[in-house]
Each structure stands twice: as C-alpha cells, then as structure tokens.
Design a protein around this motif. Structure first.
Motif, PDB file in Angstrom:
ATOM      1  N   HIS A   3       0.868  -1.184   0.000  1.00  0.00           N
ATOM      2  CA  HIS A   3       0.000   0.000   0.000  1.00  0.00           C
ATOM      3  C   HIS A   3       0.901   1.230   0.000  1.00  0.00           C
ATOM      4  N   LEU A   4       0.845   2.010  -1.046  1.00  0.00           N
ATOM      5  CA  LEU A   4       1.757   3.154  -1.157  1.00  0.00           C
ATOM      6  C   LEU A   4       1.634   4.101   0.036  1.00  0.00           C
ATOM      7  N   LEU A   5       0.399   4.243   0.549  1.00  0.00           N
ATOM      8  CA  LEU A   5       0.189   5.193   1.649  1.00  0.00           C
ATOM      9  C   LEU A   5       0.825   4.720   2.957  1.00  0.00           C
ATOM     10  N   ASP A   6       1.243   3.459   2.991  1.00  0.00           N
ATOM     11  CA  ASP A   6       1.931   2.953   4.184  1.00  0.00           C
ATOM     12  C   ASP A   6       3.412   3.311   4.177  1.00  0.00           C
ATOM     13  N   LEU A   7       3.900   3.747   3.040  1.00  0.00           N
ATOM     14  CA  LEU A   7       5.339   3.909   2.848  1.00  0.00           C
ATOM     15  C   LEU A   7       5.826   5.279   3.321  1.00  0.00           C
ATOM     16  N   PRO A   8       6.791   5.319   4.246  1.00  0.00           N
ATOM     17  CA  PRO A   8       7.382   6.615   4.597  1.00  0.00           C
ATOM     18  C   PRO A   8       8.087   7.215   3.362  1.00  0.00           C
ATOM     19  N   ALA A   9       8.210   8.541   3.363  1.00  0.00           N
ATOM     20  CA  ALA A   9       8.829   9.231   2.219  1.00  0.00           C
ATOM     21  C   ALA A   9      10.205   8.646   1.893  1.00  0.00           C
ATOM     22  N   THR A  10      10.986   8.361   2.947  1.00  0.00           N
ATOM     23  CA  THR A  10      12.348   7.856   2.700  1.00  0.00           C
ATOM     24  C   THR A  10      12.297   6.511   1.980  1.00  0.00           C
ATOM     25  N   ALA A  11      11.348   5.667   2.349  1.00  0.00           N
ATOM     26  CA  ALA A  11      11.259   4.342   1.721  1.00  0.00           C
ATOM     27  C   ALA A  11      10.851   4.475   0.256  1.00  0.00           C
ATOM     28  N   LEU A  12       9.974   5.436  -0.031  1.00  0.00           N
ATOM     29  CA  LEU A  12       9.575   5.626  -1.431  1.00  0.00           C
ATOM     30  C   LEU A  12      10.768   6.160  -2.246  1.00  0.00           C
ATOM     31  N   ARG A  13      11.523   7.061  -1.642  1.00  0.00           N
ATOM     32  CA  ARG A  13      12.713   7.566  -2.361  1.00  0.00           C
ATOM     33  C   ARG A  13      13.705   6.439  -2.624  1.00  0.00           C
ATOM     34  N   GLU A  14      13.871   5.555  -1.640  1.00  0.00           N
ATOM     35  CA  GLU A  14      14.785   4.425  -1.846  1.00  0.00           C
ATOM     36  C   GLU A  14      14.299   3.537  -2.989  1.00  0.00           C
ATOM     37  N   TRP A  15      12.997   3.288  -3.003  1.00  0.00           N
ATOM     38  CA  TRP A  15      12.463   2.460  -4.089  1.00  0.00           C
ATOM     39  C   TRP A  15      12.676   3.154  -5.442  1.00  0.00           C
ATOM     40  N   LEU A  16      12.439   4.472  -5.471  1.00  0.00           N
ATOM     41  CA  LEU A  16      12.627   5.215  -6.719  1.00  0.00           C
ATOM     42  C   LEU A  16      14.074   5.065  -7.208  1.00  0.00           C
ATOM     43  N   ALA A  17      15.022   5.104  -6.245  1.00  0.00           N
ATOM     44  CA  ALA A  17      16.431   4.965  -6.629  1.00  0.00           C
ATOM     45  C   ALA A  17      16.673   3.600  -7.281  1.00  0.00           C
ATOM     46  N   THR A  18      16.003   2.563  -6.767  1.00  0.00           N
ATOM     47  CA  THR A  18      16.224   1.229  -7.338  1.00  0.00           C
ATOM     48  C   THR A  18      15.714   1.129  -8.773  1.00  0.00           C
ATOM     49  N   VAL A  19      14.779   1.998  -9.147  1.00  0.00           N
ATOM     50  CA  VAL A  19      14.328   1.971 -10.549  1.00  0.00           C
ATOM     51  C   VAL A  19      14.923   3.150 -11.324  1.00  0.00           C
ATOM     52  N   GLY A  20      16.001   3.704 -10.762  1.00  0.00           N
ATOM     53  CA  GLY A  20      16.759   4.723 -11.492  1.00  0.00           C
ATOM     54  C   GLY A  20      16.073   6.070 -11.583  1.00  0.00           C
ATOM     55  N   GLN A  21      15.214   6.376 -10.604  1.00  0.00           N
ATOM     56  CA  GLN A  21      14.494   7.655 -10.642  1.00  0.00           C
ATOM     57  C   GLN A  21      15.012   8.603  -9.556  1.00  0.00           C
ATOM     58  N   ARG A 126      -8.518  -5.260  15.006  1.00  0.00           N
ATOM     59  CA  ARG A 126      -7.091  -4.964  14.823  1.00  0.00           C
ATOM     60  C   ARG A 126      -6.883  -3.463  14.702  1.00  0.00           C
ATOM     61  N   ASN A 127      -5.610  -3.084  14.753  1.00  0.00           N
ATOM     62  CA  ASN A 127      -5.234  -1.696  14.500  1.00  0.00           C
ATOM     63  C   ASN A 127      -5.309  -1.408  13.010  1.00  0.00           C
ATOM     64  N   LEU A 128      -5.622  -0.170  12.666  1.00  0.00           N
ATOM     65  CA  LEU A 128      -5.523   0.233  11.269  1.00  0.00           C
ATOM     66  C   LEU A 128      -4.062   0.552  10.948  1.00  0.00           C
ATOM     67  N   THR A 129      -3.693   0.381   9.690  1.00  0.00           N
ATOM     68  CA  THR A 129      -2.349   0.763   9.257  1.00  0.00           C
ATOM     69  C   THR A 129      -2.332   2.260   8.977  1.00  0.00           C
ATOM     70  N   THR A 130      -1.123   2.809   8.879  1.00  0.00           N
ATOM     71  CA  THR A 130      -0.967   4.220   8.521  1.00  0.00           C
ATOM     72  C   THR A 130      -1.714   4.511   7.220  1.00  0.00           C
ATOM     73  N   GLY A 131      -1.559   3.619   6.259  1.00  0.00           N
ATOM     74  CA  GLY A 131      -2.197   3.828   4.960  1.00  0.00           C
ATOM     75  C   GLY A 131      -3.721   3.826   5.069  1.00  0.00           C
ATOM     76  N   GLU A 132      -4.247   2.935   5.886  1.00  0.00           N
ATOM     77  CA  GLU A 132      -5.711   2.875   6.044  1.00  0.00           C
ATOM     78  C   GLU A 132      -6.238   4.127   6.745  1.00  0.00           C
ATOM     79  N   ILE A 133      -5.452   4.677   7.646  1.00  0.00           N
ATOM     80  CA  ILE A 133      -5.872   5.909   8.331  1.00  0.00           C
ATOM     81  C   ILE A 133      -5.864   7.076   7.325  1.00  0.00           C
ATOM     82  N   LEU A 134      -4.798   7.141   6.518  1.00  0.00           N
ATOM     83  CA  LEU A 134      -4.728   8.217   5.517  1.00  0.00           C
ATOM     84  C   LEU A 134      -5.791   8.068   4.440  1.00  0.00           C
ATOM     85  N   GLU A 135      -6.073   6.835   4.095  1.00  0.00           N
ATOM     86  CA  GLU A 135      -7.053   6.579   3.037  1.00  0.00           C
ATOM     87  C   GLU A 135      -8.418   7.168   3.408  1.00  0.00           C
TER      88      GLU A 135
END
Ligand code: SAH
Length: 353
Positions: A3-21, A126-135
């Motif tokens: 879930h993209l909304l679960d991803l902290p900004a740093t983790a998304l940037r790291e993923w972007l780096a792995t695809v050369g972005q 259960r607890n909601l995830t960060t992404g579910e709260i933002l959603e």
C-alpha cells in the motif's frame, strides 16, 4: 502488493532509486495523491509513463472499498469502508460554516468497552495501518468540490487512538505536512479514553496536536462502570498524565463528558467535576448522549442539560456543549460501528463504487 500510503517518504525515495528515478519524484507522487486527488498512477501525467507502470505493478493506491455513502440534511456525510481483509470501519465529513472537519477511525472496533458507545460493541479486531488511516482522509476529501479543502481532523472515530500510536502518528505527520494534506497540527485533535503510558509516550514524542481526554465521570466508582478500562487505571493517573501533556505541549486540554440522563447528569456530578477541573487550564466538552440502538441510556432533558451547564459555568469552568451532527445517519459521536444495526437506514444512500 504494498500500500503506497503505508510507505514513509524515505522508503519511497529508496524504491525510486532502485528503478533509477530521482528522489524528487517522491514529492511529485505525494502531491498528486494528497493535493491533486489522483485516483490512479495513470493520473500522474508529469511522471514518465514507464514509472507509472512500475508504480502500478508494485503498489496499490487504495485498499478500502466504499460500501456505503450516507448523507444527512445537516451536511454531514459518512462512509462505510470495507478493508482488504473484510474489516469494516466508518469515517465522517462534517460541515460547519467554513469548516470542513473529518472524524477518522484508528482501529477496527474498539477494546475499551465504554458502555454507551457503539464502536466497542463487537470488541476490537485490529489496528488500522498508517495507509488505512490516511485513506479515510483522502476518500473524505474527495467528497469536497475541488476548491474546498479539509480544515480539521478529529481522531474520534472507531477505536482508541493511543492504542495505535505507531500507525497513527505517521499518518498525522503526512496529514499535517504542507506537502501532504496541509492541515495544521493545531487543527488536529486526538481523543483518548486516557491511557497514561501512551499519553506519556505522546508527551515525549509529539506534542503538536490537541489532546481530548474522555472523562465521563468525576469519581472512580462511576467511571469504572461507564469506562471499564478505568478499573486498572484510575482517574488520578489519567489526570496527571494529561497534565504532563499540557506541560510538554502548552496546548490547552479538552476533557470530554458524555451526558447520560439519570447516570452522570445530576447536580452532584457537576459539582464533583468542578472540583476536578478547577485550576486546570482546560475546556470541558459536554456531549449529550447520542442514542445507540440496543443500549439503555437516554439523552438528558433540555432542563437537565441546562442545570448541569449552569453549575459548571457559575464555577468558572470553560464549558462547551458539542453540537449534535449527523445523527440522522448514525454518524454522531459514539455511533460509528463495525456492523450495521438492524434498525438504522441512512436517509440518502449513494454508492460510490
Ligand atoms: N476512543 C476515543 C475516541 C472516542 S469517540 C475516546 O475514548 O476518546 C469521541 C467521543 O465520543 C468520546 O468522548 C466518546 O466517549 C464519546 N461517545 C461515545 N459514545 C457516545 C454516545 N453514544 N454519545 C455521545 N458521545 C459518545
């Protein structure tokens, strides 16, 4: 898929780096989701087409389905969401003058067991995830015309937010970030039944938000009956933890008090409350009971409410009565629940899916 909304900004940037972005794509993507209300990666027209495809292959943007959308005549709207695992939660949009407030849930159900509240009737799943709260915030935002923005958040939906701080705080961070939903932390309120250890964690880690503490009784004997979790905690521990949050945050506390006819609305209850609140720089928010199907409580009469209010005001307590909103669609405080009560149908029901 993640879930993209679960991803902290740093983790998304790291993923972007792995695809050369480059890293700046991260804020482009966030901007599309949070501010430009994109519903799919393909809407993000200034991203390279290949990246949009890679994103869509790796991540999902939405995990919740809107299974019911109800509207009340007072401008309140409620969404019933079904989560990926079938869990159900509700969240609410409230309109009040220029305000566009949302009330969001933090858990599927609730474990606190407050005897007058619908949210805990079936316990907690259960607890909601960060992404579910933002959603929830994003889906509610979509109910507004493009030129209107969300102005306030109250974490007063289903669940006990302090029992899920680890998922809640990153969601509120994004909600309050100028490049996120841009809702000032001063307009975000966390409402808690009062869990001292979690309150202290909040005091140590994050003090930008308003805190509302649900009191409902001014002595332990009555509070133990109304708020069962109190039995192992006690009012003193809650009040001193709330005081510590005030010292750390400098933000005026709010205490909430559900007014139940014949239970906690007598003059002696008001006097006891005065004794607790006097000397505390706090606002008392009284919530006349909102009826919950199947529960035996009654909303106090107007004259009982007035009598209660006068005692507090005469004693110099800063008191507000919460306006009832959304009760026509069971969207008022304490009426959100995991399952649909048999006798309540929304006035207007619109399917979004
Ligand atoms: N778990 C959090 C959020 C609860 S909802 C908390 O305990 O604070 C926000 C407020 O609505 C709480 O003060 C809650 O006690 C109150 N509430 C619950 N049921 C209600 C009802 N039937 N009528 C009015 N207020 C209610």
């Amino acid at each position: 898929m993640r879930h993209l909304l679960d991803l902290p900004a740093t983790a998304l940037r790291e993923w972007l780096a792995t695809v050369g972005q480059p890293g700046y794509r991260e804020s482009q993507i966030r901007g599309w989701i949070m501010q430009r209300r994109a519903v799919a990666f393909d809407d993000m027209t200034d991203l390279p087409a290949a990246l949009r495809q890679q994103l869509a292959a790796e991540f999902t943007l939405w995990t919740a389905k809107v299974t019911r959308h109800s509207q009340a005549g007072d401008g309140t709207e409620k969404l019933l969401l079904e989560l990926a695992d079938g869990g159900r939660i509700e969240c609410v949009l409230l309109r009040d003058g220029p305000r566009r407030s949302i009330c969001i849930s933090s858990q599927v159900g609730c474990a606190m067991g407050c005897v007058f509240c619908a949210s805990g009737l079936d316990g907690v799943d259960r607890n909601l995830t960060t992404g579910e709260i933002l959603e929830q915030a994003l889906l509610l935002q979509r109910l507004l015309p493009a030129d209107e923005r969300l102005s306030h958040i109250v974490v007063m939906g289903m669940g006990e937010p302090l029992a899920n701080l680890n998922q809640l705080l990153p969601a509120l961070e994004t909600a309050s970030h100028p490049k996120g939903l841009g809702i000032s932390a001063r307009r975000i309120t966390i409402s808690t039944v009062g869990l001292p250890a979690a309150l202290d964690k909040l005091s140590a880690e994050e003090t930008r938000y308003n805190l509302a503490v649900s009191l409902h009784a001014a002595n332990d004997e009555l509070r133990n009956q109304l708020v069962p979790v109190n039995r192992t905690i006690g009012l003193d521990a809650i009040l001193t933890a709330a005081d510590r949050y005030f010292e750390a945050s400098g933000r005026r506390l709010t205490f909430e008090y559900v007014l139940l006819g014949g239970v906690n609305d007598r003059p002696e209850d008001a006097h006891e409350l005065v004794a607790i609140l006097r000397g505390r720089p706090a606002l008392l928010n009284v919530i006349p009971y909102n009826p919950v199907a199947g529960l035996p409580y009654v909303t106090p009469t107007a004259s009982a409410q007035m009598r209660f209010r006068e005692i507090l005001e005469l004693a110099g307590i800063n008191v507000q009565f919460r306006e009832r909103k959304g009760d026509a669609i069971n969207a008022a405080c304490g009426q959100l629940r995991r399952s649909t009560p048999p006798d309540s149908q929304p006035l207007v029901s619109i399917s979004l899916t």
